[in-house]
Design a protein around this motif. Structure first.
Motif, PDB file in Angstrom:
ATOM      1  N   ASP A   1     -53.390 -26.852  -7.681  1.00  0.00           N
ATOM      2  CA  ASP A   1     -54.246 -26.439  -7.596  1.00  0.00           C
ATOM      3  C   ASP A   1     -55.180 -27.147  -7.088  1.00  0.00           C
ATOM      4  O   ASP A   1     -56.234 -25.963  -6.332  1.00  0.00           O
ATOM      5  CB  ASP A   1     -55.356 -25.948  -9.602  1.00  0.00           C
ATOM      6  N   ALA A   2     -55.464 -28.465  -7.503  1.00  0.00           N
ATOM      7  CA  ALA A   2     -56.263 -28.934  -6.570  1.00  0.00           C
ATOM      8  C   ALA A   2     -55.873 -29.333  -5.259  1.00  0.00           C
ATOM      9  O   ALA A   2     -56.632 -29.074  -4.660  1.00  0.00           O
ATOM     10  CB  ALA A   2     -56.331 -30.542  -7.362  1.00  0.00           C
ATOM     11  N   ALA A   3     -54.428 -28.602  -4.577  1.00  0.00           N
ATOM     12  CA  ALA A   3     -54.920 -29.333  -3.708  1.00  0.00           C
ATOM     13  C   ALA A   3     -55.001 -28.238  -2.484  1.00  0.00           C
ATOM     14  O   ALA A   3     -55.550 -28.000  -1.395  1.00  0.00           O
ATOM     15  CB  ALA A   3     -53.478 -29.553  -2.658  1.00  0.00           C
ATOM     16  N   LEU A   4     -55.104 -27.043  -3.412  1.00  0.00           N
ATOM     17  CA  LEU A   4     -55.094 -25.284  -2.586  1.00  0.00           C
ATOM     18  C   LEU A   4     -56.666 -25.575  -2.417  1.00  0.00           C
ATOM     19  O   LEU A   4     -57.375 -25.372  -1.821  1.00  0.00           O
ATOM     20  CB  LEU A   4     -54.374 -24.886  -3.011  1.00  0.00           C
ATOM     21  N   SER A   5     -56.889 -26.079  -3.516  1.00  0.00           N
ATOM     22  CA  SER A   5     -58.868 -25.695  -3.923  1.00  0.00           C
ATOM     23  C   SER A   5     -59.586 -26.626  -2.566  1.00  0.00           C
ATOM     24  O   SER A   5     -60.146 -26.675  -2.168  1.00  0.00           O
ATOM     25  CB  SER A   5     -59.398 -26.219  -5.162  1.00  0.00           C
ATOM     26  N   SER A   6     -59.054 -28.500  -2.251  1.00  0.00           N
ATOM     27  CA  SER A   6     -59.049 -29.235  -1.474  1.00  0.00           C
ATOM     28  C   SER A   6     -59.317 -28.742   0.078  1.00  0.00           C
ATOM     29  O   SER A   6     -60.026 -28.922   0.852  1.00  0.00           O
ATOM     30  CB  SER A   6     -58.643 -30.152  -1.512  1.00  0.00           C
ATOM     31  N   SER A   7     -58.510 -27.866   0.426  1.00  0.00           N
ATOM     32  CA  SER A   7     -57.741 -27.261   0.912  1.00  0.00           C
ATOM     33  C   SER A   7     -58.773 -25.961   2.231  1.00  0.00           C
ATOM     34  O   SER A   7     -59.686 -26.496   2.460  1.00  0.00           O
ATOM     35  CB  SER A   7     -56.123 -27.044   1.961  1.00  0.00           C
ATOM     36  N   PHE A   8     -58.806 -25.052   0.978  1.00  0.00           N
ATOM     37  CA  PHE A   8     -59.984 -24.081   0.850  1.00  0.00           C
ATOM     38  C   PHE A   8     -61.522 -24.356   1.097  1.00  0.00           C
ATOM     39  O   PHE A   8     -62.255 -24.157   1.962  1.00  0.00           O
ATOM     40  CB  PHE A   8     -60.163 -23.606  -0.092  1.00  0.00           C
ATOM     41  N   ASN A   9     -61.456 -25.332   0.326  1.00  0.00           N
ATOM     42  CA  ASN A   9     -62.638 -25.431   1.104  1.00  0.00           C
ATOM     43  C   ASN A   9     -63.359 -26.409   1.805  1.00  0.00           C
ATOM     44  O   ASN A   9     -64.593 -26.138   2.343  1.00  0.00           O
ATOM     45  CB  ASN A   9     -64.118 -27.265  -0.726  1.00  0.00           C
ATOM     46  N   ALA A  10     -62.227 -27.590   2.466  1.00  0.00           N
ATOM     47  CA  ALA A  10     -61.920 -27.928   3.591  1.00  0.00           C
ATOM     48  C   ALA A  10     -62.561 -27.000   5.278  1.00  0.00           C
ATOM     49  O   ALA A  10     -63.530 -26.827   5.394  1.00  0.00           O
ATOM     50  CB  ALA A  10     -61.132 -28.861   4.523  1.00  0.00           C
ATOM     51  N   HIS A  11     -62.129 -25.503   4.446  1.00  0.00           N
ATOM     52  CA  HIS A  11     -61.699 -24.264   5.823  1.00  0.00           C
ATOM     53  C   HIS A  11     -62.975 -23.656   5.369  1.00  0.00           C
ATOM     54  O   HIS A  11     -64.069 -23.496   6.396  1.00  0.00           O
ATOM     55  CB  HIS A  11     -60.611 -23.111   5.455  1.00  0.00           C
TER      56      HIS A  11
ATOM     57  N   GLY B   1     -67.569 -24.007  -4.420  1.00  0.00           N
ATOM     58  CA  GLY B   1     -66.246 -25.267  -4.488  1.00  0.00           C
ATOM     59  C   GLY B   1     -65.401 -25.530  -5.107  1.00  0.00           C
ATOM     60  O   GLY B   1     -64.184 -25.899  -5.694  1.00  0.00           O
ATOM     61  N   ARG B   2     -66.167 -25.267  -6.915  1.00  0.00           N
ATOM     62  CA  ARG B   2     -64.846 -25.461  -7.803  1.00  0.00           C
ATOM     63  C   ARG B   2     -64.643 -24.033  -8.523  1.00  0.00           C
ATOM     64  O   ARG B   2     -65.008 -22.881  -8.660  1.00  0.00           O
ATOM     65  CB  ARG B   2     -66.328 -25.762  -8.830  1.00  0.00           C
ATOM     66  N   VAL B   3     -63.173 -24.313  -8.407  1.00  0.00           N
ATOM     67  CA  VAL B   3     -61.862 -22.633  -9.513  1.00  0.00           C
ATOM     68  C   VAL B   3     -61.643 -23.932 -10.266  1.00  0.00           C
ATOM     69  O   VAL B   3     -60.357 -25.001  -9.995  1.00  0.00           O
ATOM     70  CB  VAL B   3     -61.155 -22.495  -8.226  1.00  0.00           C
ATOM     71  N   GLU B   4     -61.586 -22.499 -11.075  1.00  0.00           N
ATOM     72  CA  GLU B   4     -60.891 -22.822 -12.615  1.00  0.00           C
ATOM     73  C   GLU B   4     -60.051 -22.058 -12.599  1.00  0.00           C
ATOM     74  O   GLU B   4     -60.388 -21.273 -12.985  1.00  0.00           O
ATOM     75  CB  GLU B   4     -62.158 -23.392 -14.377  1.00  0.00           C
ATOM     76  N   LEU B   5     -58.254 -22.710 -13.149  1.00  0.00           N
ATOM     77  CA  LEU B   5     -57.679 -21.180 -13.240  1.00  0.00           C
ATOM     78  C   LEU B   5     -56.885 -22.208 -14.316  1.00  0.00           C
ATOM     79  O   LEU B   5     -56.253 -23.059 -14.503  1.00  0.00           O
ATOM     80  CB  LEU B   5     -56.610 -21.040 -12.001  1.00  0.00           C
TER      81      LEU B   5
END
Length: 292
Positions: free
Chosen positions: A177-187, A166-170
């Protein structure tokens, strides 16, 4: 599979894992997978494998990338039993594994088309090692618990690699970045076909399940590190990552469309760096620890 494959090019049926993975994507990601895998776990694993021939079951084998990577790193004659529900992927995998292992020992390959979540200890009888790559995050807690019990009761080691954490660094960073990462992890943790997927909690859940059964669990980081020379992989990963995030939270779409275009232009220009974190697990049941 983890990341793009687990949510964008796959489907899941109730009571089973995996349905369709695009072979082109699996081949594209193979070099990144190989570079990320925790080789130190393989070094430790060798000390706990039986002498003589090995029987290795690869769960959710895809095109066979883990077998292509691992067979030459393990000693002795090997019999690989490849498990997947996709007949086309099994055909590709069966013919692509190396014919020789470490020090030139022979490698034999057979396939079994089946739902890997149905495997129990009796099915693993005679198995030396269970392997899987990018599989755990597609399972439910109950399925991981059942798999852990089957492996421990069968007394075989397990090497479970490349589960998304669940951790992504761009780099460079972006405010979205943070909002997309959070939504992706929920998906990744979504309910699909009556199954609640573990997504980025899979490594923790699996480690706990094996530990409760008395197994020794060794964890290692296995991150993708994508640079400018992997622009096509960056592109496909970005499209899947953003697409899953928007599917989970549709109100992100207007900003996400602009974001994606900006990121794709950066990838094409060689200006984007991405670190996508995964976790690997080596599992040694009590019987192997005693033997060692």
């Amino acid at each position: 599979m983890s990341e793009l494959a687990s949510e964008s090019v796959s489907t899941a049926r109730s009571g089973s894992v995996a349905a369709a993975f695009a072979p082109d994507w699996l081949y594209l990601r193979e070099p990144a997978d190989a570079a990320a895998r925790a080789t130190e776990l393989v070094d430790e694993l060798r000390d706990h494998l039986p002498d003589g021939g090995l029987v290795i079951r690869d769960l959710g084998c895809g095109t066979g990338s883990l077998g292509r990577w691992l067979a030459a790193r393990l000693p002795g004659p090997q019999r690989w039993i490849l498990h997947d529900e996709d007949a086309d992927l099994l055909t590709r995998a069966r013919t692509s594994l190396p014919s020789t292992a470490l020090a030139g020992s022979p490698v034999d390959v057979v396939t079994e088309q089946q739902d890997v979540t149905a495997l129990r200890a009796a099915d693993l009888a005679g198995t030396s090692l269970v392997t899987a790559s990018a599989l755990l995050d597609l399972l439910t807690e109950a399925e991981v618990t059942a798999l852990a019990r089957a492996i421990v009761e069968a007394g075989c080691a397990a090497l479970l690699m490349l589960s998304v954490t669940g951790r992504v660094e761009l780099s460079p960073a972006d405010p979205l970045d943070a909002a997309l990462s959070s939504s992706f992890n929920a998906h990744q943790r979504r309910l699909t076909g009556g199954r609640r997927l573990l997504g980025p909690t899979a490594v923790d859940v699996a480690a706990t399940a094996f530990g409760r059964l008395g197994a020794t669990v060794v964890r290692a980081e296995s991150a993708w590190r994508l640079g400018p020379d992997q622009a096509e992989l960056q592109r496909q990963w970005l499209e899947g990552w953003v697409g899953a995030a928007v599917e989970q939270l549709p109100e992100l779409r207007p900003a996400a469309d602009v974001y994606l275009q900006r990121r794709l232009e950066m990838a094409e220009a060689g200006e984007l760096h991405a670190v996508i974190h995964h976790g690997d697990l080596l599992v040694l049941p009590p019987s192997l620890e005693v033997a060692a």
